[in-house]
Design an enzyme around this catalytic site. Structure first.
Site, PDB file in Angstrom:
ATOM      1  N   HIS A   1       0.834  -1.216   0.000  1.00 56.26           N
ATOM      2  CA  HIS A   1       0.000   0.000   0.000  1.00 56.26           C
ATOM      3  C   HIS A   1       0.867   1.265   0.000  1.00 56.26           C
ATOM      4  O   HIS A   1       0.431   2.313   0.472  1.00 56.26           O
ATOM      5  CB  HIS A   1      -0.938   0.054   1.208  1.00 56.26           C
ATOM      6  CG  HIS A   1      -1.707  -1.207   1.435  1.00 56.26           C
ATOM      7  ND1 HIS A   1      -3.001  -1.387   0.989  1.00 56.26           N
ATOM      8  CD2 HIS A   1      -1.358  -2.371   2.037  1.00 56.26           C
ATOM      9  CE1 HIS A   1      -3.417  -2.603   1.330  1.00 56.26           C
ATOM     10  NE2 HIS A   1      -2.436  -3.222   1.960  1.00 56.26           N
TER      11      HIS A   1
ATOM     12  N   SER B   1      13.601  21.962 -16.449  1.00 52.47           N
ATOM     13  CA  SER B   1      12.365  22.710 -16.625  1.00 52.47           C
ATOM     14  C   SER B   1      12.691  24.027 -17.330  1.00 52.47           C
ATOM     15  O   SER B   1      13.753  24.607 -17.110  1.00 52.47           O
ATOM     16  CB  SER B   1      11.750  22.982 -15.259  1.00 52.47           C
ATOM     17  OG  SER B   1      10.938  24.128 -15.309  1.00 52.47           O
TER      18      SER B   1
ATOM     19  N   LYS C   1      14.977  22.140 -11.334  1.00 51.36           N
ATOM     20  CA  LYS C   1      14.322  20.862 -11.650  1.00 51.36           C
ATOM     21  C   LYS C   1      15.196  19.881 -12.407  1.00 51.36           C
ATOM     22  O   LYS C   1      15.992  20.243 -13.246  1.00 51.36           O
ATOM     23  CB  LYS C   1      13.054  21.113 -12.494  1.00 51.36           C
ATOM     24  CG  LYS C   1      11.912  21.782 -11.788  1.00 51.36           C
ATOM     25  CD  LYS C   1      11.336  20.957 -10.630  1.00 51.36           C
ATOM     26  CE  LYS C   1      10.618  19.718 -11.121  1.00 51.36           C
ATOM     27  NZ  LYS C   1       9.378  20.053 -11.816  1.00 51.36           N
TER      28      LYS C   1
ATOM     29  N   GLU D   1       8.802   8.656 -17.094  1.00 55.01           N
ATOM     30  CA  GLU D   1       7.409   9.103 -17.243  1.00 55.01           C
ATOM     31  C   GLU D   1       6.845   8.719 -18.605  1.00 55.01           C
ATOM     32  O   GLU D   1       5.708   8.261 -18.724  1.00 55.01           O
ATOM     33  CB  GLU D   1       7.325  10.624 -17.069  1.00 55.01           C
ATOM     34  CG  GLU D   1       7.566  11.073 -15.640  1.00 55.01           C
ATOM     35  CD  GLU D   1       7.670  12.590 -15.552  1.00 55.01           C
ATOM     36  OE1 GLU D   1       6.715  13.215 -15.103  1.00 55.01           O
ATOM     37  OE2 GLU D   1       8.719  13.148 -15.948  1.00 55.01           O
TER      38      GLU D   1
END
Ligand code: ARG
Length: 482
Positions: free
Chosen positions: A175, A296, A302, A309
């Protein structure tokens, strides 16, 4: 349309001209509408089957000669023409013609251009229906071997990473909550085994693609004395379709490729998700190499895990391609239907997606930095050895439910008294929860390394068990599945 056009006189309108050019044009008085021509043509994508088409045609031609269906000189001319066409395709100088609908008719048309009407004999005893099926089988077989090789390379990379960080203790989750400590190598190797099943699944896909359809003709077989076994041998097929209607209607092998790919990319998506989490500042368990991340445009600090992704996102199109073809095939009557031309783009897209994903993913995994220190720090606030204590009580004869409750109380006590892990409890505090806990052994069990070492069962996370697992994995990497 004027009156003259309706009569369909040849050679005065390019649409009629096109109809004359079509290999099937004989029956038609009128040419095809340009929009229909563009709509029905598959050349823009099935040109990818060009080399498989030539390979199949050459084997078919050799068989026609052996069986005395065509003469030696005819076969020689056809083979020479096909050889030249292959060269044109390889050197990118083949004159593709959209009005010839698909790659099969393009190659045949070019053959006739090169060697004259005798080129038309190549299609003896054959239909485009068994021809395209053959090309698809050859293509799927080749690409399946390619995927399997790429999966193996990723398995090797994961194996190496596991080996390098064999003894690093890592929080195991259920979980996404801390559950029990495991070895990082054990966690990584879970993906090795998923990929092993993927490789086995593709080996099964290969087996069911390894079946030769040529000789099925349009649907009923052929009255020419063909030798299908010979063609199968020449092309390296293990078996023949036993039913001509099945041979031209079957796309199960394409579906299987797509579904094996869907499971594979689901696995890669899960690993991507973990890499994304682990590389976040909140976890900081790993660092992805700069070369596999992006920045970024606005926030200078970043470092984004774009590759992982995108792999996670590509799952959508791979699933979509499977569902697309399942839907195309659903409800199709036997035998060939033009619908089946829609098998190609999903297949090609999945082949390319999976190849790209595996290449970039393997390279990325090979350059992951494991932040061992940070992982160890995770255990500074952690209660994931609680199960050990409950197991200990159960071994002493306390019913497990009761043991679970006792240790639950202990955890609550820690939470309330600001103790970040069970190791901060004194022996006295521990034993106050249950008389059986008044033992040195119980205290030792609270060490997360000890918890890992206790899982000695086969498939468990103790170092010896993981070493055993790694040895099995090493053996499997040395074995060929096909
Ligand atoms: N381009 C077609 C396909 O990909 C080839 C087979 C065409 N057969 C036919 N009878 N129209 O499915």
């Amino acid at each position: 349309m004027d009156k003259e056009e309706k009569k369909g006189k040849p050679g005065w309108d390019k649409k009629v001209g096109a109809a004359r050019k079509k290999p099937w044009g004989g029956r038609f008085a009128q040419g095809m509408d340009e929009t229909v021509e563009a709509f029905t043509a598959s050349l823009s994508f099935d040109h990818r089957l060009a080399l498989e088409d030539i390979e199949g045609s050459r084997a078919h031609c050799r068989m026609l000669l052996k069986q005395g269906i065509i003469a030696e000189e005819e076969a020689r001319l056809i083979q020479r023409g096909l050889e030249e066409i292959e060269e044109e395709i390889r050197s990118d100088s083949f004159p593709y013609d959209l009005s010839l609908e698909d790659i099969h008719m393009n190659i045949e048309g070019r053959l006739v251009e090169k060697v004259g009407p005798v080129g038309g004999k190549l299609h003896t005893g054959r239909s485009r229906n068994d021809q395209v099926a053959l090309d698809m089988h050859l293509f799927v077989k080749k690409e399946t071997l390619g995927v399997m090789e790429r999966i193996k390379r990723l398995q090797e990379t994961i194996f190496q990473l596991a080996l390098e960080h064999l003894a690093v203790v890592f929080p195991g989750y259920t979980h996404l909550q801390r559950a029990q400590p495991v070895l990082l190598s054990h966690h990584l190797m879970a993906y090795f085994w998923m990929l092993q099943r993927d490789r086995e699944r593709f080996a099964g896909t290969y087996k069911r693609a390894d079946i030769m359809p040529l000789g099925a003709g349009a649907l009923s077989g052929t009255s020419f004395p063909v030798d299908r076994e010979d063609v199968a041998r020449e092309l390296g097929f293990a078996r023949l379709y036993e039913n001509s209607m099945d041979a031209v209607s079957d796309r199960d092998f394409v579906l299987e490729f797509l579904s094996s790919a869907a499971v594979l990319i689901m696995h890669l998506s899960r690993l991507s998700e973990e890499l994304i989490l682990w590389s976040s500042q909140e976890f900081s368990f790993i660092e992805l190499d700069d070369a596999f991340t992006t920045g970024s445009s606005m926030m200078p600090q970043k470092k984004n895990p774009d590759v992982a992704e995108l792999v996670r996102a590509k799952t959508g199109r791979v699933y979509g391609n499977l569902v697309s073809l399942l839907t195309v095939l659903k409800g199709l009557p036997l035998a060939y239907n033009k619908d089946m031309q829609e098998d190609k783009e999903p297949l090609f897209d999945t082949v390319d997606t999976v190849a790209n994903v595996l290449n970039v993913f393997t390279a990325m995994m090979g350059r992951v930095t494991v932040n061992e220190k940070r992982i160890e720090q995770a255990f500074e606030s952690d209660y994931s050895t609680a199960t050990e204590l409950a197991d200990f009580l159960a071994q002493k004869g306390v019913p497990f439910r009761e043991a679970h409750f006792v240790v639950g109380g202990l955890v609550r006590y820690c939470l309330e008294s600001g103790k970040k892990h069970l190791g901060e409890l004194s022996a006295h505090e521990i034993s106050s929860f249950h008389p059986e806990l008044a033992s040195e052994e119980a205290c030792r069990l609270l060490d997360y390394r000890q918890a890992v070492e206790a899982k000695k069962c086969r498939g468990g996370t103790a170092e010896a068990a993981v070493k055993f697992q790694l040895e099995k994995a090493r053996q499997l990497l040395g074995e060929t599945l096909i």
